[in-house]
Design a protein around this motif. Structure first.
Motif, short mmCIF file in Angstrom:
data_model
loop_
_atom_site.label_atom_id
_atom_site.label_comp_id
_atom_site.label_asym_id
_atom_site.label_seq_id
_atom_site.Cartn_x
_atom_site.Cartn_y
_atom_site.Cartn_z
N THR A 235 0.84 -1.19 0.00
CA THR A 235 0.00 0.00 0.00
C THR A 235 0.88 1.25 0.00
O THR A 235 2.00 1.23 0.53
N ILE A 236 0.38 2.30 -0.60
CA ILE A 236 1.12 3.56 -0.68
C ILE A 236 1.37 4.12 0.72
O ILE A 236 2.49 4.57 1.04
N GLN A 237 0.34 4.06 1.55
CA GLN A 237 0.49 4.58 2.91
C GLN A 237 1.46 3.73 3.72
O GLN A 237 2.28 4.25 4.48
N GLY A 238 1.39 2.41 3.53
CA GLY A 238 2.27 1.51 4.26
C GLY A 238 3.73 1.64 3.86
O GLY A 238 4.63 1.43 4.69
N GLU A 239 4.00 2.03 2.63
CA GLU A 239 5.38 2.18 2.16
C GLU A 239 5.95 3.57 2.45
O GLU A 239 7.15 3.79 2.28
N GLY A 240 5.08 4.51 2.85
CA GLY A 240 5.57 5.83 3.20
C GLY A 240 5.43 6.86 2.11
O GLY A 240 6.14 7.86 2.09
N GLY A 241 4.48 6.61 1.16
CA GLY A 241 4.23 7.62 0.14
C GLY A 241 4.44 7.13 -1.27
O GLY A 241 4.85 5.99 -1.51
N THR A 242 4.18 8.03 -2.22
CA THR A 242 4.18 7.68 -3.64
C THR A 242 5.54 7.19 -4.12
O THR A 242 5.66 6.11 -4.71
N ARG A 243 6.57 7.98 -3.90
CA ARG A 243 7.89 7.63 -4.44
C ARG A 243 8.38 6.29 -3.87
O ARG A 243 8.87 5.43 -4.61
N LYS A 244 8.25 6.12 -2.56
CA LYS A 244 8.70 4.88 -1.93
C LYS A 244 7.89 3.68 -2.40
O LYS A 244 8.42 2.58 -2.57
N ALA A 245 6.57 3.90 -2.62
CA ALA A 245 5.74 2.80 -3.11
C ALA A 245 6.15 2.38 -4.52
O ALA A 245 6.19 1.19 -4.85
#
Length: 513
Positions: A235-245
């Protein structure tokens, strides 16, 4: 059926009171011995063979396609201006006669059955393609999913894995602003897991936002799914945002590539094919050429032990009584009629009607009512017994000819079929529908030679030569051979053009909140 070589008007059944024009005919032309058309009539449209009184049935294919809304003279053009659905919007009595026309399938002996070169998966399912799929739980993760797929392509890492057909992101417009239970949620759940489990995908990454109604974790619990080397989620939130996802998504795909690429084509019996049947941009020839020819190919596939899925419930309305006669048992036939009644109620509560289909293009091609369109569309189903009726995106487990309840809108309908397990698709068209359906190859069948010549880069097979003397049996055998070739890796015109990345369209039922 009259000989199309001798007359410009084709009579399909001795019970018909209309004929189909094979060419554009000017007024005062003799189109049958002693029958002169009273006005110009376009190819694919209908001419009356005898006077039809107001309120009397108009018959084509030996079946009722509508009722005269005013007196129709012999030789007159028959279309919307003088033919309608009749009382109660076409809800005239139809005898369902469950199971009356069931005949045993004459199966091809095992030693003589056809084969193709496909991918046998570890769970026993068989794919005809080997894609990497990026699924999205919600529209909010669509951009990240697309960026992951685009980044993988730009890096060139796929070049090292020639057995992988590509990477595709399956994005959609729902997943939140909806109820967390009920029909709409169940449909989305079946569709998502159906795509993840489709054997044409060698590996899958599912991307979510994190706070949506359609929770990935809930889906995994519903279907008892454990992540492994070919199925991953984030998930985007779980990975820490757009770039990290995006970065994490690229690395997940990088790790899955060698595993997916290890799949190799092997000799597979044709019984493992699950063929989705679609028609779009239909015309007055669809029910005469491409659809019945595809029906011959379907019968050949079923005789091989394979499966064919007819769908588009709103486009069998008026022909359902022909399918219930082929139901293997009464419960199967009654389930089909239950879905017809659901559609009648669905249209009523949404202010529509079944005759909203055909489309303007269908009508320009000669189709007047949904009854006429449905009778032609049902010809794709061949003649073998109906062995099961499925709800949208349900896993197809029965072999033979089956039905899946879907809308008539092609992307939504095909999405349900692919989620059900289809690994190849045939699509007939008379107007020139442009369509692809990754991860499943879509074979396009033109209903007339003029369309094929005009859009040859989009059309795989010309069925218009049936009007020029080719038999349905010969054309059906040609289609069947082409299905085997495509299932073995030969690309379709739609694949060559790059179609299929944007046609994932789950059926959205219920309130958007």
């Amino acid at each position: 059926m009259t000989d199309p070589q001798n007359h410009p008007a084709l009579v399909l059944s001795a019970d018909d009171n209309v004929a189909v024009m094979l060419d554009n005919v000017p007024a005062k032309s003799e189109v049958q011995p002693g029958l002169v058309c009273t006005q110009r009539i376009s190819r694919g449209h209908k001419v009356s063979l005898a006077p039809i009184a107001e309120g009397e049935p108009v018959r084509k294919f030996g079946q009722i396609i509508g009722f005269a809304t005013k007196p129709i003279a012999a030789g007159e053009w028959v279309h919307e201006h003088n033919c309608g659905m009749g009382a109660e919007a076409g809800a005239f009595a139809r005898d369902y006669d469950f199971g009356a026309a069931v005949t045993p399938v004459d199966f091809v002996p095992q030693a003589e059955r056809a084969t193709f070169q496909g991918f046998r998966r570890s769970n026993g399912k068989v794919g005809t393609r080997n894609y990497i799929g990026i699924l999205t739980s919600v529209n909010c993760s669509a951009t990240v999913a697309r960026y992951i797929a685009e980044a993988v392509e730009k890096t060139g890492m796929l070049d090292d894995y020639p057995t992988i057909d590509g990477i595709v992101s399956f994005v959609h417009s729902t997943g939140c602003g909806m109820s967390g239970k009920g029909e709409g949620f169940d449909i989305l759940s079946r569709t998502q897991w159906g795509y993840a489990a489709n054997p044409n995908l060698g590996a899958v990454l599912m991307v979510g936002l994190g706070c949506e109604v359609f929770q990935i974790g809930r889906m995994k619990r519903m279907y008892n799914i454990a992540e492994d080397e070919t199925f991953q989620t984030l998930t985007i939130q779980g990975e820490g945002g757009t770039r990290k996802a995006i970065e994490q998504g690229i690395e997940r795909v990088r790790a899955m590539l060698p595993i997916a690429a290890s799949a190799r084509r092997e000799t597979i019996p044709a019984s493992e094919l699950i063929l989705a049947l679609q028609c779009g941009g239909s015309d007055g020839y669809s029910g005469i050429t491409a659809n019945p020819a595809l029906g011959v190919a379907v019968d050949m596939l079923v005789r091989q032990g394979g499966t064919a899925i007819l769908s588009e419930t709103s486009e069998i309305y008026g022909a359902e009584h022909l399918l219930t006669r082929r139901a293997a048992d009464r419960a199967i036939g009654e389930k089909l009629i239950d879905r017809i009644h659901w559609w009648e109620d669905y249209c009523e509560r949404n202010g529509g009607e079944m005759n909203n289909n055909p489309s303007p293009g269908n009508k320009a091609g000669g189709l007047t009512t949904i009854l006429e369109k449905s009778l032609g569309a049902a010809a794709k189903a061949g003649t073998t017994p109906l062995t099961a009726v499925y709800e949208y995106a349900e896993p197809v487990t029965n072999r033979g000819f089956v039905f899946m309840d879907t809308p008539g809108f092609d992307p939504v309908s095909a999405t349900g079929q692919v989620a059900g397990g289809a690994n190849v698709l045939c699509f007939t068209t008379g107007r020139g529908s442009a369509f692809g359906c990754k991860p499943v190859p879509s074979i396009k069948l033109a209903t007339n030679s003029e369309l094929y010549a005009r859009m040859e880069e989009d059309m795989d097979i010309n069925c218009g030569d049936i009007l020029e003397g080719t038999t349905l049996e010969h054309k059906g055998a040609e289609i069947f051979r082409h299905i085997l070739d495509v299932a073995s890796g030969n690309t379709t015109k739609s694949e060559d053009l790059g179609y299929g990345d944007n046609e994932f369209a789950p059926w959205q039922v219920g309130a958007v909140m």
